[in-house]
Motif scaffolding. Sequence first.
Motif, PDB file in Angstrom:
ATOM      1  N   GLU A  67      10.635 -10.808  -5.911  1.00  0.00           N
ATOM      2  CA  GLU A  67      10.552 -10.471  -4.488  1.00  0.00           C
ATOM      3  C   GLU A  67       9.950  -9.086  -4.243  1.00  0.00           C
ATOM      4  OE1 GLU A  67      13.549  -9.442  -0.770  1.00  0.00           O
ATOM      5  OE2 GLU A  67      14.358 -10.539  -2.496  1.00  0.00           O
ATOM      6  N   CYS A  68      10.338  -8.106  -5.075  1.00  0.00           N
ATOM      7  CA  CYS A  68      10.007  -6.712  -4.781  1.00  0.00           C
ATOM      8  C   CYS A  68       9.015  -6.082  -5.756  1.00  0.00           C
ATOM      9  CB  CYS A  68      11.287  -5.878  -4.757  1.00  0.00           C
ATOM     10  SG  CYS A  68      12.499  -6.476  -3.561  1.00  0.00           S
ATOM     11  N   GLY A  69       8.606  -6.814  -6.774  1.00  0.00           N
ATOM     12  CA  GLY A  69       7.621  -6.279  -7.705  1.00  0.00           C
ATOM     13  C   GLY A  69       8.173  -5.318  -8.745  1.00  0.00           C
ATOM     14  N   PHE A  70       9.472  -5.372  -8.999  1.00  0.00           N
ATOM     15  CA  PHE A  70      10.042  -4.502 -10.029  1.00  0.00           C
ATOM     16  C   PHE A  70       9.529  -4.931 -11.397  1.00  0.00           C
ATOM     17  CE2 PHE A  70      13.385  -4.315  -6.674  1.00  0.00           C
ATOM     18  CZ  PHE A  70      13.170  -2.995  -6.321  1.00  0.00           C
ATOM     19  N   GLN A  71       9.296  -3.956 -12.258  1.00  0.00           N
ATOM     20  CA  GLN A  71       8.755  -4.216 -13.586  1.00  0.00           C
ATOM     21  C   GLN A  71       9.815  -4.218 -14.676  1.00  0.00           C
ATOM     22  OE1 GLN A  71       5.407  -4.983 -14.031  1.00  0.00           O
ATOM     23  NE2 GLN A  71       5.590  -5.072 -11.808  1.00  0.00           N
ATOM     24  N   THR A  72      10.878  -3.466 -14.451  1.00  0.00           N
ATOM     25  CA  THR A  72      11.877  -3.301 -15.496  1.00  0.00           C
ATOM     26  C   THR A  72      13.273  -3.161 -14.897  1.00  0.00           C
ATOM     27  OG1 THR A  72      12.427  -2.002 -17.478  1.00  0.00           O
ATOM     28  CG2 THR A  72      11.573  -0.792 -15.598  1.00  0.00           C
ATOM     29  N   ALA A  73      14.255  -3.514 -15.704  1.00  0.00           N
ATOM     30  CA  ALA A  73      15.665  -3.356 -15.320  1.00  0.00           C
ATOM     31  C   ALA A  73      16.413  -2.812 -16.525  1.00  0.00           C
ATOM     32  CB  ALA A  73      16.266  -4.691 -14.879  1.00  0.00           C
ATOM     33  N   ASP A  74      17.402  -1.971 -16.256  1.00  0.00           N
ATOM     34  CA  ASP A  74      18.263  -1.480 -17.315  1.00  0.00           C
ATOM     35  C   ASP A  74      19.668  -1.317 -16.775  1.00  0.00           C
ATOM     36  OD1 ASP A  74      18.403   0.967 -15.934  1.00  0.00           O
ATOM     37  OD2 ASP A  74      17.318   2.097 -17.441  1.00  0.00           O
ATOM     38  N   VAL A  75      20.548  -0.819 -17.617  1.00  0.00           N
ATOM     39  CA  VAL A  75      21.944  -0.616 -17.238  1.00  0.00           C
ATOM     40  C   VAL A  75      22.298   0.836 -17.510  1.00  0.00           C
ATOM     41  CG1 VAL A  75      24.350  -1.254 -17.720  1.00  0.00           C
ATOM     42  CG2 VAL A  75      22.558  -3.008 -17.721  1.00  0.00           C
ATOM     43  N   VAL A  76      22.918   1.477 -16.532  1.00  0.00           N
ATOM     44  CA  VAL A  76      23.435   2.830 -16.702  1.00  0.00           C
ATOM     45  C   VAL A  76      24.950   2.759 -16.562  1.00  0.00           C
ATOM     46  CG1 VAL A  76      23.124   3.430 -14.258  1.00  0.00           C
ATOM     47  CG2 VAL A  76      23.235   5.240 -15.971  1.00  0.00           C
ATOM     48  N   SER A  77      25.634   3.452 -17.456  1.00  0.00           N
ATOM     49  CA  SER A  77      27.085   3.412 -17.466  1.00  0.00           C
ATOM     50  C   SER A  77      27.614   4.784 -17.823  1.00  0.00           C
ATOM     51  CB  SER A  77      27.560   2.376 -18.492  1.00  0.00           C
ATOM     52  OG  SER A  77      28.947   2.192 -18.404  1.00  0.00           O
ATOM     53  N   LEU A  78      28.666   5.193 -17.144  1.00  0.00           N
ATOM     54  CA  LEU A  78      29.272   6.487 -17.436  1.00  0.00           C
ATOM     55  C   LEU A  78      30.784   6.376 -17.275  1.00  0.00           C
ATOM     56  CD1 LEU A  78      28.217   9.310 -18.248  1.00  0.00           C
ATOM     57  CD2 LEU A  78      28.389   9.936 -15.854  1.00  0.00           C
ATOM     58  N   GLN A  79      31.503   6.945 -18.242  1.00  0.00           N
ATOM     59  CA  GLN A  79      32.955   6.950 -18.208  1.00  0.00           C
ATOM     60  C   GLN A  79      33.458   8.388 -18.136  1.00  0.00           C
ATOM     61  OE1 GLN A  79      31.343   4.841 -20.682  1.00  0.00           O
ATOM     62  NE2 GLN A  79      31.504   3.326 -19.061  1.00  0.00           N
ATOM     63  N   ALA A  80      34.691   8.519 -17.691  1.00  0.00           N
ATOM     64  CA  ALA A  80      35.302   9.835 -17.488  1.00  0.00           C
ATOM     65  C   ALA A  80      35.450  10.629 -18.781  1.00  0.00           C
ATOM     66  CB  ALA A  80      36.661   9.685 -16.818  1.00  0.00           C
ATOM     67  N   ASP A  81      35.449   9.961 -19.935  1.00  0.00           N
ATOM     68  CA  ASP A  81      35.602  10.693 -21.192  1.00  0.00           C
ATOM     69  C   ASP A  81      34.278  11.206 -21.760  1.00  0.00           C
ATOM     70  OD1 ASP A  81      34.489   8.306 -22.034  1.00  0.00           O
ATOM     71  OD2 ASP A  81      36.040   7.859 -23.525  1.00  0.00           O
ATOM     72  N   HIS A 140      17.876  11.581  -0.139  1.00  0.00           N
ATOM     73  CA  HIS A 140      19.203  11.117  -0.528  1.00  0.00           C
ATOM     74  C   HIS A 140      19.702  11.907  -1.733  1.00  0.00           C
ATOM     75  CE1 HIS A 140      16.672   8.959  -3.369  1.00  0.00           C
ATOM     76  NE2 HIS A 140      17.753   8.782  -4.125  1.00  0.00           N
ATOM     77  N   TRP A 141      20.980  11.669  -2.091  1.00  0.00           N
ATOM     78  CA  TRP A 141      21.563  12.159  -3.328  1.00  0.00           C
ATOM     79  C   TRP A 141      22.718  11.246  -3.689  1.00  0.00           C
ATOM     80  CZ3 TRP A 141      21.865  14.615   1.334  1.00  0.00           C
ATOM     81  CH2 TRP A 141      23.122  14.939   1.846  1.00  0.00           C
ATOM     82  N   PHE A 142      23.237  11.410  -4.899  1.00  0.00           N
ATOM     83  CA  PHE A 142      24.281  10.529  -5.426  1.00  0.00           C
ATOM     84  C   PHE A 142      25.384  11.374  -6.040  1.00  0.00           C
ATOM     85  CE2 PHE A 142      26.015   8.009  -9.024  1.00  0.00           C
ATOM     86  CZ  PHE A 142      26.524   6.938  -8.312  1.00  0.00           C
ATOM     87  N   ASP A 143      26.627  11.005  -5.744  1.00  0.00           N
ATOM     88  CA  ASP A 143      27.778  11.706  -6.311  1.00  0.00           C
ATOM     89  C   ASP A 143      28.657  10.686  -7.021  1.00  0.00           C
ATOM     90  OD1 ASP A 143      29.909  13.345  -6.978  1.00  0.00           O
ATOM     91  OD2 ASP A 143      30.234  14.086  -4.939  1.00  0.00           O
ATOM     92  N   MET A 144      28.785  10.860  -8.337  1.00  0.00           N
ATOM     93  CA  MET A 144      29.604   9.961  -9.152  1.00  0.00           C
ATOM     94  C   MET A 144      31.025  10.460  -9.304  1.00  0.00           C
ATOM     95  SD  MET A 144      27.933  10.870 -12.865  1.00  0.00           S
ATOM     96  CE  MET A 144      26.258  10.700 -12.252  1.00  0.00           C
ATOM     97  N   GLY A 145      31.315  11.639  -8.760  1.00  0.00           N
ATOM     98  CA  GLY A 145      32.651  12.202  -8.845  1.00  0.00           C
ATOM     99  C   GLY A 145      32.894  12.926 -10.155  1.00  0.00           C
ATOM    100  N   PRO A 146      34.001  13.674 -10.221  1.00  0.00           N
ATOM    101  CA  PRO A 146      34.298  14.475 -11.407  1.00  0.00           C
ATOM    102  C   PRO A 146      34.776  13.639 -12.602  1.00  0.00           C
ATOM    103  CG  PRO A 146      36.059  14.689  -9.815  1.00  0.00           C
ATOM    104  CD  PRO A 146      34.971  13.894  -9.147  1.00  0.00           C
ATOM    105  N   GLU A 147      35.257  12.436 -12.340  1.00  0.00           N
ATOM    106  CA  GLU A 147      35.741  11.540 -13.393  1.00  0.00           C
ATOM    107  C   GLU A 147      35.021  10.191 -13.255  1.00  0.00           C
ATOM    108  OE1 GLU A 147      37.826  12.557 -15.798  1.00  0.00           O
ATOM    109  OE2 GLU A 147      37.852  14.540 -14.846  1.00  0.00           O
TER     110      GLU A 147
END
Length: 186
Positions: A67-81, A140-147
């Motif tokens: 639909e949107c012409g995206f070329q790639t996809a991935d996964v981002v993951s972050l944990q508090a530790d 814009h900006w993004f805040d994932m929080g301190p943990e």
Amino acid sequence: MTTLSVFHQDQPEKAHTVTSDASEIRDMMAEHGVRFERWDTRDLPADASQEEILEAYSDEVASLKQECGFQTADVVSLQADNPQKAAFRQKFLDEHTHSEDEVRFFVRGNGLFYLHFGDQVYALLCEKSDLISVPDGTRHWFDMGPEPEFTCIRLFTNTEGWVAEFTGEDIASRLPRYEVLAGAAG
């Protein structure tokens, strides 16, 4: 709970609109060209690999690519530790734009997107099952929080991935952060 809070940029101490109604959020975001959807989620183990996550959502990802012409996809993951969590958080806390849409689907956890339109700032606390697509050129900006605790599928038209153009404005430092808004939504 997914929550949208709208602030006037000159009165950051008080949101003048707050809603958790998904259809209302979708409609308010659409007025600014932002795509917001709720997708059915899959039961995946907490330690699911990028490949397992992308396979679980392969139909949805393929549909968005077509639909949107995206070329790639991935996964981002972050944990508090994660020992680098403060540095990762800081990387996204200043207002910026991109030359392509910024697309995130929350597989687990949550994060707070701030979208700056004119003199209004829309703070959208996204959670598991939320898809947001921020149009190119949107401040814009993004805040994932301190943990941080989140896993997101990201889609890109630029195969180099996330590339930001920072605006140099200090507005992000004047609005309530994740700790305040996520706490109020919970």
